[in-house]
Design a protein around this motif. Structure first.
Motif, PDB file in Angstrom:
ATOM      1  N   ALA A 195       0.914  -1.203  -0.113  1.00 15.33           N
ATOM      2  CA  ALA A 195      -0.033  -0.009   0.074  1.00 15.33           C
ATOM      3  C   ALA A 195       0.822   1.203   0.029  1.00 15.33           C
ATOM      4  CB  ALA A 195      -0.954  -0.167   1.210  1.00 15.33           C
ATOM      5  N   PHE A 196       1.901   1.460   0.740  1.00 18.95           N
ATOM      6  CA  PHE A 196       2.815   2.373   1.026  1.00 18.95           C
ATOM      7  C   PHE A 196       3.504   2.632  -0.368  1.00 18.95           C
ATOM      8  CE2 PHE A 196       2.400   2.349   5.459  1.00 18.95           C
ATOM      9  CZ  PHE A 196       2.137   3.574   5.892  1.00 18.95           C
ATOM     10  N   ILE A 197       3.882   1.457  -0.872  1.00 19.97           N
ATOM     11  CA  ILE A 197       4.594   1.759  -2.352  1.00 19.97           C
ATOM     12  C   ILE A 197       3.712   2.077  -3.402  1.00 19.97           C
ATOM     13  CG2 ILE A 197       5.816   0.210  -4.149  1.00 19.97           C
ATOM     14  CD1 ILE A 197       6.737  -1.796  -1.931  1.00 19.97           C
ATOM     15  N   GLU A 236       1.777   8.804  -6.652  1.00 19.32           N
ATOM     16  CA  GLU A 236       2.148  10.384  -6.838  1.00 19.32           C
ATOM     17  C   GLU A 236       3.011  10.745  -7.675  1.00 19.32           C
ATOM     18  OE1 GLU A 236       0.791  12.455  -5.080  1.00 19.32           O
ATOM     19  OE2 GLU A 236      -0.164  11.623  -3.177  1.00 19.32           O
ATOM     20  N   ILE A 237       4.013   9.726  -7.984  1.00 19.47           N
ATOM     21  CA  ILE A 237       4.972  10.135  -9.069  1.00 19.47           C
ATOM     22  C   ILE A 237       4.305   9.989 -10.584  1.00 19.47           C
ATOM     23  CG2 ILE A 237       7.345   9.286 -10.210  1.00 19.47           C
ATOM     24  CD1 ILE A 237       8.097   7.978  -7.572  1.00 19.47           C
ATOM     25  N   VAL A 238       3.605   8.991 -10.560  1.00 21.50           N
ATOM     26  CA  VAL A 238       2.882   8.784 -12.054  1.00 21.50           C
ATOM     27  C   VAL A 238       1.827  10.100 -12.386  1.00 21.50           C
ATOM     28  CG1 VAL A 238       1.156   7.491 -13.277  1.00 21.50           C
ATOM     29  CG2 VAL A 238       2.871   6.372 -12.117  1.00 21.50           C
ATOM     30  N   GLY A 239       1.316  10.476 -11.240  1.00 28.58           N
ATOM     31  CA  GLY A 239       0.098  11.732 -11.236  1.00 28.58           C
ATOM     32  C   GLY A 239       1.156  12.946 -11.674  1.00 28.58           C
ATOM     33  N   TYR A 240       2.173  13.164 -11.318  1.00 28.37           N
ATOM     34  CA  TYR A 240       3.088  14.266 -11.849  1.00 28.37           C
ATOM     35  C   TYR A 240       2.814  14.381 -13.498  1.00 28.37           C
ATOM     36  CZ  TYR A 240       6.590  17.740 -12.551  1.00 28.37           C
ATOM     37  OH  TYR A 240       7.145  18.627 -13.459  1.00 28.37           O
ATOM     38  N   PHE A 241       3.385  13.144 -13.932  1.00 31.12           N
ATOM     39  CA  PHE A 241       3.401  13.252 -15.197  1.00 31.12           C
ATOM     40  C   PHE A 241       2.119  13.175 -16.232  1.00 31.12           C
ATOM     41  CE2 PHE A 241       7.440  11.040 -13.601  1.00 31.12           C
ATOM     42  CZ  PHE A 241       8.452  11.986 -14.293  1.00 31.12           C
ATOM     43  N   LEU A 242       1.307  12.405 -15.321  1.00 33.72           N
ATOM     44  CA  LEU A 242      -0.192  12.475 -16.128  1.00 33.72           C
ATOM     45  C   LEU A 242      -0.812  13.890 -16.221  1.00 33.72           C
ATOM     46  CD1 LEU A 242      -2.040   9.736 -14.059  1.00 33.72           C
ATOM     47  CD2 LEU A 242      -1.296   9.503 -16.457  1.00 33.72           C
ATOM     48  N   PHE A 243      -0.418  14.737 -15.222  1.00 32.19           N
ATOM     49  CA  PHE A 243      -0.973  16.124 -15.390  1.00 32.19           C
ATOM     50  C   PHE A 243      -0.143  17.062 -15.999  1.00 32.19           C
ATOM     51  CE2 PHE A 243      -3.549  14.183 -12.149  1.00 32.19           C
ATOM     52  CZ  PHE A 243      -4.750  14.451 -12.568  1.00 32.19           C
ATOM     53  N   HIS A 244       0.985  16.586 -16.532  1.00 30.45           N
ATOM     54  CA  HIS A 244       2.042  17.336 -17.193  1.00 30.45           C
ATOM     55  C   HIS A 244       2.511  16.911 -18.673  1.00 30.45           C
ATOM     56  CE1 HIS A 244       2.310  18.990 -12.864  1.00 30.45           C
ATOM     57  NE2 HIS A 244       2.689  20.033 -13.557  1.00 30.45           N
ATOM     58  N   GLY A 245       1.399  16.949 -19.203  1.00 31.05           N
ATOM     59  CA  GLY A 245       1.700  16.383 -20.899  1.00 31.05           C
ATOM     60  C   GLY A 245       1.163  14.872 -21.419  1.00 31.05           C
ATOM     61  N   ILE A 246       0.501  14.263 -20.621  1.00 29.07           N
ATOM     62  CA  ILE A 246       0.016  13.025 -20.983  1.00 29.07           C
ATOM     63  C   ILE A 246      -1.547  13.116 -21.165  1.00 29.07           C
ATOM     64  CG2 ILE A 246      -0.383  10.629 -20.376  1.00 29.07           C
ATOM     65  CD1 ILE A 246       1.988  10.551 -19.061  1.00 29.07           C
ATOM     66  N   LEU A 247      -2.289  13.749 -19.986  1.00 32.79           N
ATOM     67  CA  LEU A 247      -3.742  13.809 -20.062  1.00 32.79           C
ATOM     68  C   LEU A 247      -4.212  15.028 -20.848  1.00 32.79           C
ATOM     69  CD1 LEU A 247      -4.768  12.514 -16.338  1.00 32.79           C
ATOM     70  CD2 LEU A 247      -4.694  11.408 -18.713  1.00 32.79           C
TER      71      LEU A 247
END
Length: 512
Positions: A96-98, A104-115
């Motif tokens: 769960a922690f991992i 959180e890391i993936v979210g940064y990229f999703l909202f900065h150039g992917i979605l």
């Protein structure tokens, strides 16, 4: 026979639940789509839609823990059950922690150039993503508790919780219909809160109800068992997580090329497919503990027999609902939704076809897991899971239409079926020729015959309620005929007859 009666009883409980929840869920989808609009509904499917994937992640991970618990139950070893629960709990807290860190890391990229999300909606989309992360943590931590409930075959609790969840979702849908302010934000927040509340209830119930649910890491430790469960859980998680990435990746890649309006069509198609498939899924939930307990008791023959019968019955349950829906899908969608998003019908048709292919082999995957030698199977499955997304990307770049991804995933399902057959033969001793002749061929012929005869009204009647009812009646009649005469072997027909007679006698005795 005793196993069959228990599976039939648990399945019956779950079908009563499904009869209630399917209608409510489909109506809830209509309300949510109307309240949010296609644009915001598409955004929720892209970002918050991953919350729905947590249900898949939760059940798949629970099945890994459940395998060890059911196996130990088959051995009759309570001390081992306590050790399994404690080890499982520790593993899932770490996972769960991992996952929170990774998301959180993936979210940064999703909202900065992917979605591809409108600028004025990006902030609320980010908030919904954070709701998703909180839900993820609670979902994964509660996996051992779901495993205990399934291992004990407590399908009554499963049914009650599912009905409560569905009714609360309907309440949420009605609320946002009349709510003021940002309806997407409110919907995302309430959905996350609902999932957390239900998961906490499961934990409290299990601690009070089941003796093996006692957290004491120092007392209930076993290094050898820890290594076995870590290896099994690790390979299971690899297969599950890559499958989840592949499913959610479809949403991302569709969004990148076609935007949130096509995502709305995808969201509706997934909702319909999920609700219709649930009738087969609940039967597997009742069957899986029997497979693991049979293997734990050293009865591989019973395990394989139950697995192949499960493949048939789960396919036939899909067939019962899929045939009329596939034939009359345009009319159903026009009647159900106020506005049908473009591509919804073609998406749903192809998704239902894929579900039919996969359903024939799901119980064989459970058999492989029951035996426990899953490393190579999960390795090849994981590689295969992400392959369709890569292929789809190149097709979309070449200008192919949105439905291409569903055609590619049907091909993926066929390849996965071949891999499953190979490992079921190697690790479980499955006879492929027997399976193809008595399961695959009988199921395909039954479906083909029922579909052709049920479609007869299309040639004589105009689209409308009269034709729809005619198709439904014919599909049920030919379902009974084709399954009874073609789908089932004589010994299987006898077994079902005995189960029904026994059930009727027991019901009369209870009310006598």
């Amino acid at each position: 026979m005793q196993h069959a009666k228990r599976v039939a009883k648990n399945t019956g409980i779950l079908y009563v639940q499904m009869a209630i929840t399917v209608v409510l869920s489909l109506y809830t989808t209509r309300l949510v789509l109307a309240a949010l609009g296609a644009e915001d509904f598409g955004i929720f499917n892209v970002v918050g839609g991953a919350i729905a994937m947590l249900t898949f992640l939760n059940s798949a991970m629970a099945s890994a823990s459940q395998r060890f618990m059911s196996y130990a139950t088959g051995e009759g070893n309570l001390d081992k059950l306590k050790k399994i629960f404690n080890i499982s709990f520790k593993l899932h807290v770490v996972i769960a922690f991992i996952l929170v860190i990774v998301l959180e890391i993936v979210g940064y990229f999703l909202f900065h150039g992917i979605l591809e999300i409108e600028t004025n909606r990006i902030d609320v989309a980010k908030l919904i993503y954070q709701f998703l992360i909180v839900s993820t943590f609670f979902t994964v931590v509660s996996v051992p508790y779901d495993a205990v409930i399934n291992a004990h075959e407590n399908m009554f609790l499963v049914a009650v919780l599912r009905i409560a969840e569905t009714m609360l979702k309907l309440v949420i849908a009605v609320y946002i219909t009349y709510a003021t302010g940002d309806k997407l934000f409110v919907y995302g927040m309430l959905m996350a809160a609902l999932s957390i509340t239900l998961l906490v209830f499961r934990q409290v119930y299990c601690h009070k109800k089941y003796e093996e649910v006692a957290i004491n890491f120092s007392k209930y430790s076993d290094k050898k068992l820890f290594r076995q469960m870590t290896g099994f859980a690790g390979w299971s998680f690899l297969g599950t997580s890559t499958s989840m990435i592949a499913n959610y990746g479809q949403t991302i890649i569709i969004n990148s090329f076609f935007g949130t309006k096509v995502n709305a069509a995808q969201g509706v198609a997934v909702q319909v497919s999920g609700q219709l498939s649930a009738f087969a899924t609940v039967m597997l939930k009742a069957l899986n503990p029997v497979l693991a307990k049979s293997e734990g008791a050293g009865n591989r023959g019973l395990m394989l027999k139950a697995s192949m019968l499960g493949s048939k019955i789960s396919f036939f349950l899909l067939m019962l609902f899929f045939v009329p829906v596939l034939i009359e899908m345009p009319y159903i969608f026009d009647f159900w939704l106020k506005v049908v998003p473009e591509y919804t019908i073609v998406f749903c048709t192809l998704l239902l076809i894929r579900k039919l292919v996969e359903q024939l082999f799901f119980t064989l995957e459970s058999s492989i897991a029951a035996v426990g030698n899953i490393k190579q199977f999960q390795m090849y499955r994981s590689i295969l899971n992400v392959f369709p997304l890569i292929v789809t990307y190149f097709f979309y770049n070449a200008g192919y239409p949105p439905q291409t991804i569903y055609i590619i995933f049907i091909g993926y399902s066929i390849l996965l079926a071949l891999i499953t057959l190979f490992y079921a033969k190697r690790d479980c001793g499955l006879s492929i020729s027997y399976f193809m002749k008595n399961v695959f061929l009988r199921c395909v012929l039954s479906f083909g015959m029922a579909f052709v005869f049920s479609a007869i009204p299309l040639y004589f009647l105009e689209q409308g309620f009269t034709r729809f009812i005619s198709v439904v009646v014919l599909s049920f009649v030919f379902f009974v005929l084709t399954v009874g005469l073609v789908g089932l072997e004589s010994n299987e027909r006898t077994m079902f007859k005995n189960i029904i007679v026994s059930f009727i006698k027991k019901t009369k005795a209870n009310h006598g």
